[in-house]
Scaffold this active site. Structure first.
Site, PDB file in Angstrom:
ATOM      1  N   ARG A 205       0.852  -1.183   0.000  1.00  0.00           N
ATOM      2  CA  ARG A 205       0.000   0.000   0.000  1.00  0.00           C
ATOM      3  C   ARG A 205       0.888   1.232   0.000  1.00  0.00           C
ATOM      4  O   ARG A 205       1.923   1.266   0.688  1.00  0.00           O
ATOM      5  CB  ARG A 205      -0.918   0.025   1.230  1.00  0.00           C
ATOM      6  CG  ARG A 205      -2.159  -0.850   1.103  1.00  0.00           C
ATOM      7  CD  ARG A 205      -3.106  -0.362   0.004  1.00  0.00           C
ATOM      8  NE  ARG A 205      -4.295  -1.192  -0.138  1.00  0.00           N
ATOM      9  CZ  ARG A 205      -4.432  -2.194  -1.004  1.00  0.00           C
ATOM     10  NH1 ARG A 205      -3.422  -2.518  -1.813  1.00  0.00           N
ATOM     11  NH2 ARG A 205      -5.564  -2.867  -1.085  1.00  0.00           N
TER      12      ARG A 205
ATOM     13  N   GLU B  72      -3.379   7.670  -4.545  1.00  0.00           N
ATOM     14  CA  GLU B  72      -3.672   7.231  -5.914  1.00  0.00           C
ATOM     15  C   GLU B  72      -4.923   7.928  -6.448  1.00  0.00           C
ATOM     16  O   GLU B  72      -5.867   8.115  -5.684  1.00  0.00           O
ATOM     17  CB  GLU B  72      -3.886   5.708  -5.928  1.00  0.00           C
ATOM     18  CG  GLU B  72      -2.619   4.975  -5.589  1.00  0.00           C
ATOM     19  CD  GLU B  72      -2.797   3.465  -5.528  1.00  0.00           C
ATOM     20  OE1 GLU B  72      -3.804   2.945  -6.045  1.00  0.00           O
ATOM     21  OE2 GLU B  72      -1.923   2.808  -4.963  1.00  0.00           O
TER      22      GLU B  72
ATOM     23  N   HIS C 257      -0.731   0.530 -10.081  1.00  0.00           N
ATOM     24  CA  HIS C 257      -1.436  -0.438  -9.216  1.00  0.00           C
ATOM     25  C   HIS C 257      -1.961  -1.645 -10.018  1.00  0.00           C
ATOM     26  O   HIS C 257      -3.167  -1.902 -10.092  1.00  0.00           O
ATOM     27  CB  HIS C 257      -2.590   0.253  -8.453  1.00  0.00           C
ATOM     28  CG  HIS C 257      -2.981  -0.475  -7.200  1.00  0.00           C
ATOM     29  ND1 HIS C 257      -3.491   0.162  -6.084  1.00  0.00           N
ATOM     30  CD2 HIS C 257      -2.942  -1.792  -6.878  1.00  0.00           C
ATOM     31  CE1 HIS C 257      -3.753  -0.736  -5.136  1.00  0.00           C
ATOM     32  NE2 HIS C 257      -3.427  -1.930  -5.603  1.00  0.00           N
TER      33      HIS C 257
HETATM   34  C1  DGY Z   1      -5.749  -5.682  -3.324  1.00  0.00           C
HETATM   35  O1  DGY Z   1      -6.515  -6.601  -3.606  1.00  0.00           O
HETATM   36  O2  DGY Z   1      -5.657  -5.246  -2.173  1.00  0.00           O
HETATM   37  C2  DGY Z   1      -4.917  -5.145  -4.409  1.00  0.00           C
HETATM   38  O3  DGY Z   1      -4.210  -4.020  -4.031  1.00  0.00           O
HETATM   39  C3  DGY Z   1      -5.716  -4.892  -5.649  1.00  0.00           C
HETATM   40  O4  DGY Z   1      -4.843  -5.067  -6.729  1.00  0.00           O
END
Ligand code: DGY
Length: 324
Positions: free
Chosen positions: A243, A272, A290
């Protein structure tokens, strides 16, 4: 005719999943894929039995605590669920589910892609060719860093980190070190001949590549700041597929600017889709939008996982991926 449960999907999902949802439920889709506002999400939670958001929808306390709320389950499309106010869900007795396992390999693949790409200057090289700047092979042209046999430090040792360890250790003979105070599975540690570090500092000091695999929580937000980056080798690289808010982007830009680390590969960002403009200027940063779970197979499997979770809930069973 029995009445179908009402479900609302906040973004465009893969077609086969939308089809399945439509067949089973009274489903509202978001064909235009425009993100919903807080007001629209509140209206949605008030009018459906299951709200199906994704990791970029912020499901706040205000939405969950809506006094007209009808939905009793939030089926998140994503393994991370830091977009949902979990304390509020608990307080309001709302069930939250996520989509683990099905995205493990693809997310680990993207971590490896960033590692390989930044070390061997793949994106920089590609621009070079496209911009017709390449004048031919020469011994000192675009030399990168060898990663085979180097030390990979994993921050967090959950499923995705283990998949990265597998690919890096067995594929590239990398030495695996990790920092995870909650992990102590001796079989897995033995399988990768991995070394458990007793502190993050220790891991940062010895790693040639540091890859982040912890969730975004109160404890991990801003974990990788200038102080921590300064503990890394100046020949090392930071990889983030977890993240964005685990890393202080401004501090990362300062660290790169001052040669504190050699480069970074990023798939996730603090706010983002905005990216700190300073990061856009560095050649030694490999940036992806992402894409961790973004393969057709995985995105479809994630949707099917949400489908199974809400189906179980409506049948009075425990959803397999319940997080709250
Ligand atoms: C998630 O599932 O948490 C991912 O970041 C999505 O790609």
């Amino acid at each position: 005719m029995t009445q179908k449960f009402k479900v609302l999907v906040t973004r465009k999902w893969p077609n086969p999943v939308e089809k399945k949802l439509k067949e089973a439920f009274d489903t509202t889709l978001n064909i235009d894929d425009v993100p919903l506002s807080e007001e629209q999400l509140t209206k949605a939670i008030d009018n459906c039995d299951a709200l199906l958001p994704t990791v970029t929808d912020s499901i706040s306390d205000k939405i969950i605590s809506s006094k007209n709320r009808r939905a009793k389950i939030i089926g998140n499309f994503g393994v991370g669920f830091n977009n949902i106010d979990i304390d509020s869900a608990k307080k309001n007795g709302v069930i939250v589910t996520n989509t683990p396992e099905v995205l493990t390999d693809c997310t680990a693949d993207i971590a490896m892609l960033l590692l390989l790409g930044i070390a061997r200057r793949a994106s920089e090289g590609e621009y070079h060719v496209r911009k017709k700047e390449w004048t031919g092979w020469r011994p000192t042209h675009m030399m990168g860093t060898k990663f085979t046999g180097k030390t990979l430090g994993l921050v967090g040792m959950g499923r995705i980190a283990q998949a990265v360890a597998h690919k890096a250790h067995f594929g590239f003979n990398m030495q695996i070190v990790f920092y995870d105070p909650y992990f102590n599975d001796k079989n897995i540690i033995e399988k990768f001949n991995a070394q458990s570090c007793s502190s993050l500092d220790d891991l940062l000091k010895i790693s040639d590549f540091v890859s982040l695999h912890c969730p975004s929580t109160k404890e991990t937000k801003g974990l990788i700041n200038l102080e921590m980056l300064s503990k890394m080798k100046n020949s090392s690289y930071l990889i983030n597929t977890a993240r964005g808010d685990i890393v202080v982007e401004q501090d990362l830009a300062d660290a790169l600017n001052n040669g504190i680390i050699k480069g970074a590969g990023l798939d996730v960002y603090e706010s983002e889709p905005s990216v700190n403009p300073k990061l856009l200027e560095f050649k030694n940063v490999f940036l992806l939008p992402h894409l961790g779970s973004a393969s057709e197979e995985t995105r479809e499997a994630m949707g099917m996982r949400v489908f199974s979770n809400i189906t179980a809930f409506f049948e009075g069973k425990e959803p397999a991926d319940r997080v709250v």
